[in-house]
Design a protein around this motif. Structure first.
Motif, PDB file in Angstrom:
ATOM      1  N   HIS A   1       1.097  -1.153  -0.220  1.00 44.13           N
ATOM      2  CA  HIS A   1       0.294   0.233  -0.339  1.00 44.13           C
ATOM      3  C   HIS A   1       0.994   1.626  -0.015  1.00 44.13           C
ATOM      4  O   HIS A   1       1.055   2.031  -0.436  1.00 44.13           O
TER       5      HIS A   1
ATOM      6  N   VAL B   1       1.795   2.073  -3.221  1.00 40.22           N
ATOM      7  CA  VAL B   1       0.849   2.381  -4.394  1.00 40.22           C
ATOM      8  C   VAL B   1       1.005   4.042  -4.079  1.00 40.22           C
ATOM      9  O   VAL B   1       0.859   4.615  -5.486  1.00 40.22           O
TER      10      VAL B   1
ATOM     11  N   ASP C   1       1.959   7.295  -6.836  1.00 40.41           N
ATOM     12  CA  ASP C   1       0.845   7.928  -7.001  1.00 40.41           C
ATOM     13  C   ASP C   1       0.908   8.832  -6.694  1.00 40.41           C
ATOM     14  O   ASP C   1       0.599  10.459  -7.250  1.00 40.41           O
TER      15      ASP C   1
ATOM     16  N   MET D   1       0.696  -0.895 -11.183  1.00 39.26           N
ATOM     17  CA  MET D   1       0.015   0.140 -10.034  1.00 39.26           C
ATOM     18  C   MET D   1      -1.675  -0.629 -10.332  1.00 39.26           C
ATOM     19  O   MET D   1      -2.630  -1.075 -10.113  1.00 39.26           O
ATOM     20  N   GLN D   2      -1.993  -0.064 -11.373  1.00 35.44           N
ATOM     21  CA  GLN D   2      -2.819  -0.331 -11.826  1.00 35.44           C
ATOM     22  C   GLN D   2      -3.280  -1.862 -12.342  1.00 35.44           C
ATOM     23  O   GLN D   2      -4.950  -2.337 -11.829  1.00 35.44           O
TER      24      GLN D   2
ATOM     25  N   CYS E   1      -2.449  -4.199 -10.282  1.00 39.80           N
ATOM     26  CA  CYS E   1      -3.222  -4.354  -8.175  1.00 39.80           C
ATOM     27  C   CYS E   1      -3.675  -3.792  -8.195  1.00 39.80           C
ATOM     28  O   CYS E   1      -4.377  -4.111  -7.905  1.00 39.80           O
ATOM     29  N   GLU E   2      -4.358  -2.472  -8.708  1.00 37.35           N
ATOM     30  CA  GLU E   2      -5.530  -1.937  -8.238  1.00 37.35           C
ATOM     31  C   GLU E   2      -6.677  -2.732  -8.683  1.00 37.35           C
ATOM     32  O   GLU E   2      -7.824  -2.984  -8.279  1.00 37.35           O
ATOM     33  N   ASN E   3      -6.860  -2.751  -9.830  1.00 33.21           N
ATOM     34  CA  ASN E   3      -7.732  -4.479 -10.515  1.00 33.21           C
ATOM     35  C   ASN E   3      -8.160  -5.208  -9.786  1.00 33.21           C
ATOM     36  O   ASN E   3      -9.292  -5.646  -9.102  1.00 33.21           O
TER      37      ASN E   3
ATOM     38  N   THR F   1      -9.875  -4.721  -6.436  1.00 33.97           N
ATOM     39  CA  THR F   1     -11.321  -4.228  -6.434  1.00 33.97           C
ATOM     40  C   THR F   1     -12.077  -5.352  -6.412  1.00 33.97           C
ATOM     41  O   THR F   1     -13.004  -5.416  -6.049  1.00 33.97           O
TER      42      THR F   1
END
Length: 156
Positions: A34, A37, A41, A106-107, A109-111, A114
Motif C-alpha cells: 500500500h 502505491v 501515486d 499499479m493498475q 494491483c488496483e484491478n 477491486t
C-alpha cells in the motif's frame, strides 16, 4: 469482551488478514505494498503535467525524513519502478519519474484489489457490506477528530 480484549482481537485479525493476503500472492505477480502505491501515486499526481517531483517534495508531502524517501526511491529504482531525471536547466536537483512498467503494475494491483474486494463484499451481503462501510466512515471521522484534537493539545 472488554475493549482491550476486543482491540487485541481486531489487531490479531488484521495481522491474519495481511498474512492471508501475502500468502495468496502468486510469485509471478508483482507485489506492491500500500505504501508503494501511495508513494508512486503521489509522484504521479503532485505535478501531473510534468510527471516528476523532487525528493524533498515527497518528504514534505508525506511528513517523513528525506533519508526515508531516499531509501524508498533507491528500492524503487532497483525494481525498475522509477527513474532519476536531471534537467538541463536545473542540474543541481534530481527529479523522480514513475516508469510505465510501474504504472502498469499499479493498475494491475488496483484491478486485483477491486476484484477481490468485490468478491468479499458479495460474500458479506448487502446489509453487512453497508455496515462495514458505515463503520469505516466512523473510523475515519474518529481519526480526523482525534488528529485535530491531538494537534490542539500540542499547540500546533
Amino acid at each position: 469482551m472488554n475493549e482491550m480484549e476486543l482491540a487485541r482481537k481486531i489487531m490479531h485479525m488484521t495481522y491474519l488478514f495481511r498474512q492471508e493476503r501475502s500468502a495468496g500472492m502468486q510469485q509471478k505477480e508483482v507485489f506492491m505494498t500500500h505504501r508503494d502505491v501511495l508513494m508512486l501515486d503521489a509522484i504521479l499526481k503532485l505535478h501531473p503535467k510534468e510527471g516528476m517531483v523532487r525528493m524533498n517534495e515527497l518528504s514534505h508531502y508525506f511528513g517523513i525524513t528525506p533519508a526515508a524517501v531516499s531509501q524508498m526511491i533507491k528500492n524503487y529504482e532497483k525494481k525498475g519502478w522509477i527513474e532519476r531525471v536531471h534537467l538541463e536547466h536545473d542540474r543541481r536537483s534530481v527529479y523522480i519519474k514513475v516508469c510505465d512498467s510501474a504504472i502498469h503494475h499499479m493498475q494491475e494491483c488496483e484491478n486485483r484489489i477491486t476484484e477481490r474486494l468485490g468478491v468479499f463484499l458479495s460474500s458479506l451481503g448487502e446489509e453487512d457490506a453497508q455496515a462495514l462501510l458505515r463503520i469505516l466512515e466512523k473510523g475515519i471521522t474518529f481519526a480526523r477528530e482525534h488528529h485535530d484534537s491531538s494537534k490542539q493539545e500540542k499547540g500546533e
